[in-house]
Design a protein around this motif. Structure first.
Motif, short mmCIF file in Angstrom:
data_model
loop_
_atom_site.label_atom_id
_atom_site.label_comp_id
_atom_site.label_asym_id
_atom_site.label_seq_id
_atom_site.Cartn_x
_atom_site.Cartn_y
_atom_site.Cartn_z
N GLU A 140 36.98 39.51 47.39
CA GLU A 140 37.88 39.92 46.31
C GLU A 140 39.01 38.90 46.17
O GLU A 140 39.57 38.45 47.16
CB GLU A 140 38.48 41.27 46.70
CG GLU A 140 38.67 42.24 45.57
CD GLU A 140 39.14 43.59 46.11
OE1 GLU A 140 39.61 44.38 45.29
OE2 GLU A 140 39.04 43.83 47.32
N ASP A 169 21.70 38.37 42.97
CA ASP A 169 22.43 39.58 43.34
C ASP A 169 23.87 39.17 43.67
O ASP A 169 24.11 38.10 44.21
CB ASP A 169 21.79 40.23 44.57
CG ASP A 169 22.56 41.44 45.05
OD1 ASP A 169 22.70 42.39 44.26
OD2 ASP A 169 23.02 41.45 46.20
N THR A 170 24.82 40.02 43.32
CA THR A 170 26.22 39.75 43.61
C THR A 170 26.85 40.95 44.30
O THR A 170 26.76 42.06 43.79
CB THR A 170 27.01 39.48 42.32
OG1 THR A 170 26.34 38.48 41.57
CG2 THR A 170 28.42 39.00 42.63
N LYS A 171 27.46 40.72 45.44
CA LYS A 171 28.24 41.76 46.09
C LYS A 171 29.67 41.24 46.27
O LYS A 171 29.87 40.05 46.51
CB LYS A 171 27.66 42.10 47.47
CG LYS A 171 26.28 42.75 47.44
CD LYS A 171 26.32 44.17 46.90
CE LYS A 171 25.01 44.89 47.06
NZ LYS A 171 23.85 44.22 46.45
N VAL A 172 30.62 42.16 46.14
CA VAL A 172 32.02 41.80 46.35
C VAL A 172 32.55 42.62 47.52
O VAL A 172 32.32 43.83 47.59
CB VAL A 172 32.86 42.07 45.09
CG1 VAL A 172 34.33 41.75 45.34
CG2 VAL A 172 32.34 41.25 43.91
N SER B 49 36.62 43.86 42.87
CA SER B 49 35.51 44.66 43.40
C SER B 49 34.62 45.16 42.26
O SER B 49 33.43 45.37 42.45
CB SER B 49 36.03 45.81 44.25
OG SER B 49 36.75 46.71 43.45
N HIS B 51 33.43 43.53 39.91
CA HIS B 51 32.36 42.57 39.64
C HIS B 51 31.14 42.80 40.51
O HIS B 51 30.06 42.29 40.23
CB HIS B 51 32.88 41.14 39.82
CG HIS B 51 33.85 40.71 38.76
ND1 HIS B 51 35.18 40.52 38.99
CD2 HIS B 51 33.66 40.44 37.44
CE1 HIS B 51 35.79 40.17 37.87
NE2 HIS B 51 34.88 40.11 36.91
N GLY B 52 31.32 43.54 41.59
CA GLY B 52 30.18 43.84 42.45
C GLY B 52 29.70 45.27 42.34
O GLY B 52 28.84 45.69 43.11
N THR B 95 15.77 39.61 45.26
CA THR B 95 16.70 39.49 46.40
C THR B 95 17.83 40.48 46.28
O THR B 95 18.18 40.92 45.18
CB THR B 95 17.28 38.06 46.50
OG1 THR B 95 17.97 37.93 47.75
CG2 THR B 95 18.27 37.77 45.38
N ASP B 96 18.40 40.85 47.40
CA ASP B 96 19.55 41.74 47.47
C ASP B 96 20.35 41.42 48.72
O ASP B 96 19.75 41.18 49.78
CB ASP B 96 19.09 43.20 47.55
CG ASP B 96 19.45 43.98 46.30
OD1 ASP B 96 20.48 43.68 45.68
OD2 ASP B 96 18.70 44.90 45.96
N SER B 97 21.66 41.41 48.60
CA SER B 97 22.50 41.32 49.79
C SER B 97 23.07 42.70 50.07
O SER B 97 23.35 43.47 49.15
CB SER B 97 23.65 40.34 49.57
OG SER B 97 23.15 39.04 49.39
N VAL B 99 26.08 44.88 52.08
CA VAL B 99 27.41 44.78 52.69
C VAL B 99 27.96 46.18 52.96
O VAL B 99 29.17 46.38 53.01
CB VAL B 99 28.38 43.99 51.76
CG1 VAL B 99 27.88 42.57 51.55
CG2 VAL B 99 28.55 44.68 50.40
N ARG B 263 23.03 50.96 43.20
CA ARG B 263 24.40 50.75 42.75
C ARG B 263 24.56 51.09 41.28
O ARG B 263 23.83 50.60 40.45
CB ARG B 263 24.72 49.27 42.98
CG ARG B 263 26.12 48.88 42.99
CD ARG B 263 26.25 47.43 43.47
NE ARG B 263 25.15 46.54 43.07
CZ ARG B 263 25.24 45.21 43.05
NH1 ARG B 263 26.37 44.65 43.37
NH2 ARG B 263 24.22 44.48 42.68
N ARG B 375 31.17 49.09 48.27
CA ARG B 375 30.37 48.78 49.47
C ARG B 375 29.52 49.95 49.96
O ARG B 375 29.52 50.28 51.13
CB ARG B 375 31.27 48.24 50.57
CG ARG B 375 31.85 46.88 50.19
CD ARG B 375 32.68 46.27 51.27
NE ARG B 375 31.91 46.10 52.49
CZ ARG B 375 32.45 45.80 53.67
NH1 ARG B 375 33.75 45.65 53.76
NH2 ARG B 375 31.70 45.66 54.72
N CYS B 377 26.24 49.78 49.39
CA CYS B 377 24.94 49.19 49.72
C CYS B 377 25.12 47.71 50.04
O CYS B 377 26.23 47.25 50.21
CB CYS B 377 23.92 49.39 48.60
SG CYS B 377 24.31 48.57 47.08
#
Lengths: 377, 377
Positions: A140, A169-172, B49, B51-52, B95-97, B99, B263, B375, B377
Motif C-alpha cells: 500500500e 493477478d494483483t494483490k495489495v 488496498s 487496487h487489490g 496465476t494467483d498470489s 496473501v 475476491r 487480504r 485470499c
C-alpha cells in the motif's frame, strides 16, 4: 564454506600420495562426502535469509521439505523448468518470484528481471518461451508511477523475448507487509528440440563454457544500494538468452546441459552439475571472465565472483570435442561475444568443484553457506 | 457505490414511466453509463488496498495499466485462465498470489487456498487442471513448522485435485518486508471440451446458478482475525471444484460461462458478466443461499454477502431451458448439494446487475468501491 589449499608443494589439480597435503585434502573430502550422504534435514526452527540464497540452506529446504512433500518425478529432476507432456505437446513450465532491492538499478529493474528470468529458465531447459503470467504483490502506498515503469519494462522485455504476458493477478498488502513491489512470473514454453538436456548427463571430458563476464548483475545491485563506496559503470546483464541458447543447440549435438547463472552464481550451477552427474568439475580461475570492477567489488564484499548472480549469462556443458565449435557459435551471438571455456568435467572427486587458482593452487568451491548477497533478484 | 431503491410504489424489476422512481433510476443509470464509458484512468498517485480488492479500482488498474501495456488478445479476454494453443494442444494458463491473513483459519490455510484457487481458475475455464507451480516469498524468522504445515496442506490439496506441483521457487525477505509467508501458484490445464465458454456469451433468458451458500470463506477469515465478537462454527469453503465443473459440462450443452466466486464475491462476477455480454443480470435475493452466521457477520461488517469471497463455489450461466437439469446435476455432486438458481439474464439495463430484495424493492448491485475485506485470499 570454502576451503583454501594454496600450497606451493601441491600443483594445481594434483596431490602426492602420502603427503600432508593429501591427508588434509582427504579429510576435507571425507567430511563433505559424509555431510552430503546425510538425509537432508532442516535444523533451524525459523527461516533465515540463507534459505532463500540458493546455496546449502536452500538446497536442504528444497530437498527436506518441498521434494519430500510434493514428491513427483517431474519436480525431482530439479531442472530450471519442469518438462511436461500435455496432450500431444512437450512443454516446459517454470516459475520465479522477484524481490530485488532496489527495484530499479543500472541496466534494468524488477520488471525486465522478472520477464528475462523466466524466459531464460525456459530457454535453458531447451524450450521456446511462449507465454508468461505475472503476479504482483504490492505494498500500500507504492507509487503508481513506479508500478507503471515496472509494467512498461516488463512489456518491453516480453516483446524483445517474443513472449506474451497472458494472465495475471494483483494483490495489495498493508504498509510494512512488503517492500514496494514483488513480482512473480511463471512461464510456459514448447519443447521441440531432440537434445536430451540434463545436468545429470555431464560426463568426464566435457567442457564448461560461460557466455560472458560473470557477476555483473549482483555487483550492480549491491553498488546501487550504496553499501560500497565505489564509483563504477557496471550494469546489470539482464537479458533474454533464448536466441543464444537456440544458436548453441542448433550448432552442436553434444550439448549436455545449460543453465542461467542467477542466484548463487556459476559456482552453484557447477556444484549442481557435479552432484547430479557424480563427476568432478575443474575450473581454471584465470579463464573465467570477470570485469575489473566486479572483481574489485567482490573483493571488498569478501565473496568470490563465482558466487555472484548474473541475469543474462548461461553456463553450457558440452562434449569436449565440440567445445571450440560451441565457443565460436556463442561468440558469434551479441549476448555471447565474451564467451569463454572455463573448465572441464573430470571423474574424481565425484560431486565436487575444484578451482585451479591464478596463484597455482587448487581449492574446493562448495555451495554457499549463508546469504552474502540478499535480495539481488 | 450501491444505490438503494426500496420503494413500495416500484415493484421488483419494473418501473412505471413518468414516475419519480423512473426519473431517479434513470439518473443513476445515466451516471453509471457515463462513468463506464470513460477511458479507464488511474487517478490515484499511490496504490491503495482497493487496487487489490477486485472491485472498481482493480478493474481500473487492470484496464488502464496492465491491459494497456501488455496488450494482447489472450489477456484482453480477462477470463480466469488464458486459453493458449501450444503445439497441437489447447491449454489453459492462470496465476494467483495469496496473501491471506491469518495464514491458518477454520477449514483451511494459505496452502490449500493457493492450490484450490488455481485449480478452480483452470476448471471454470473449461480445462482439466494438470500442473502447478509454487512460488514462496517468506519473511525471515517464519517458523519452519508453519511452512511445513503449509506445504503439507498444499500437497494434500494437490492430491485431492489430481494435480502435480512440478516447479517452484523460494525467496526470503527481511523481517518486516512480508507478513509470514506469501504463496503464488500458476497452473497449466488441458482444454478438451467443445463448450465455447465465455462470460461474453451470456444472453437474455439464461439462468444463473450458484453451487452453494456464499460468503463462508470471507466471513471465516474475518472472524478468525477476531475483529468481530462472534462465536461461529462457519468454516472456509475452500475446495477444488473441477469435479463439479466436469459434471456440469458433461450434463449440459447450454453452459455459457462459469466462474469461481473469490475476491469480490458473486456480485463482482455478475457485474463482469453483465458488462462483457452487454446484458442485465437480475438476482432474486431470497433465492441466494447464505448461511445464518454469514448473514449476521455480514450485517455487522456492513457488507452484502454477495460481495464476500467464497473459495469453493461456482457461478454458472446456462441456457434457461437447461436450468433445472443443471441444478439437478449440481445438487448431485457433494460440493453442489446446496446449489440454487439465483437469477436470470435480461436485456435492460445493459451492463448492470439488479437485485430484487427480500423487501420487495430493486436495487443496483455495482462493483465494489474500497476494500471492505482486505487480504482474505
Amino acid at each position: 564454506m570454502r576451503v583454501d589449499h594454496d600450497h606451493d608443494e601441491a600443483p594445481a589439480g594434483t596431490a602426492r600420495p602420502g603427503s600432508e597435503y593429501v591427508d588434509r585434502e582427504q579429510q576435507v573430502l571425507d567430511r563433505i562426502e559424509k555431510a552430503r550422504k546425510r538425509k537432508p534435514k532442516i535444523k533451524e526452527e525459523r527461516i533465515t535469509s540463507s534459505h532463500g540464497a540458493g546455496g546449502k540452506a536452500t538446497q536442504t529446504l528444497v530437498e527436506a521439505l518441498f521434494l519430500d512433500r510434493f514428491r513427483n518425478p517431474l519436480l525431482e529432476k530439479l531442472e530450471d523448468g519442469a518438462e511436461l507432456s500435455v496432450g500431444q505437446s512437450r512443454l516446459a513450465f517454470t516459475t520465479d518470484s522477484f524481490v530485488v532491492s532496489p527495484l530499479f538499478f543500472p541496466g534494468g529493474d524488477i520488471g525486465d528481471l522478472a520477464v528475462n528470468g523466466t524466459v531464460n529458465d525456459l530457454a535453458v531447459s531447451g524450450a521456446t518461451p511462449l507465454y508468461l503470467s505475472a503476479g504482483f504483490i504490492i505494498e500500500e502506498g507504492f507509487p503508481v508511477a513506479d508500478l507503471t515503469r515496472i509494467v512498461e519494462s516488463m512489456s518491453a522485455a516480453a516483446e524483445t523475448a517474443g513472449v506474451q504476458i497472458v494472465t495475471g493477478d494483483t494483490k495489495v498488502v498493508q504498509k510494512g507487509k512488503a517492500d514496494g513491489c514483488y513480482v512473480n512470473t511463471a512461464g510456459v514454453g514448447l519443447r521441440e528440440t531432440d537434445h536430451q538436456l540434463g545436468i545429470d548427463t555431464a560426463r568426464p571430458g566435457d567442457a564448461i563454457l560461460v557466455s560472458g563476464p560473470i557477476g555483473d548483475h549482483g555487483v550492480t545491485v549491491m553498488l546501487e544500494r550504496g553499501e560500497l563506496d565505489i564509483d563504477s559503470d557496471v550494469e546489470s546483464d539482464t537479458a533474454a538468452v533464448h536466441g543464444l541458447v537456440r544458436d548453441v543447440l542448433a550448432g552442436s549435438t553434444g550439448v549436455r546441459a545449460m543453465r542461467d547463472a542467477t542466484r548463487g552464481g556459476v559456482a552453484t550451477i557447477l556444484n549442481e552439475v557435479a552432484r547430479a552427474a557424480g563427476v568432478s568439475v575443474v575450473v581454471d580461475e584465470e579463464t573465467v571472465p570477470v570485469r575489473h570492477e566486479v572483481r574489485g567489488a567482490s573483493e571488498l564484499l569478501g565473496i568470490d565472483p563465482l558466487y555472484v548472480a548474473c541475469e543474462g549469462r548461461i553456463v553450457v556443458v558440452v562434449d569436449g570435442a565440440e567445445s571450440e565449435a560451441t565457443l565460436a557459435t556463442m561468440r558469434a551471438h551479441p549476448l555471447g561475444s565474451e564467451s569463454a571455456i572455463i573448465g572441464r568435467i573430470g571423474e574424481d572427486p565425484p560431486g565436487l568443484v575444484l578451482l585451479n587458482t591464478t596463484f597455482g593452487g587448487t581449492r574446493i568451491v562448495d555451495l554457499l553457506v549463508g546469504d552474502p548477497l540478499p535480495r539481488i533478484c
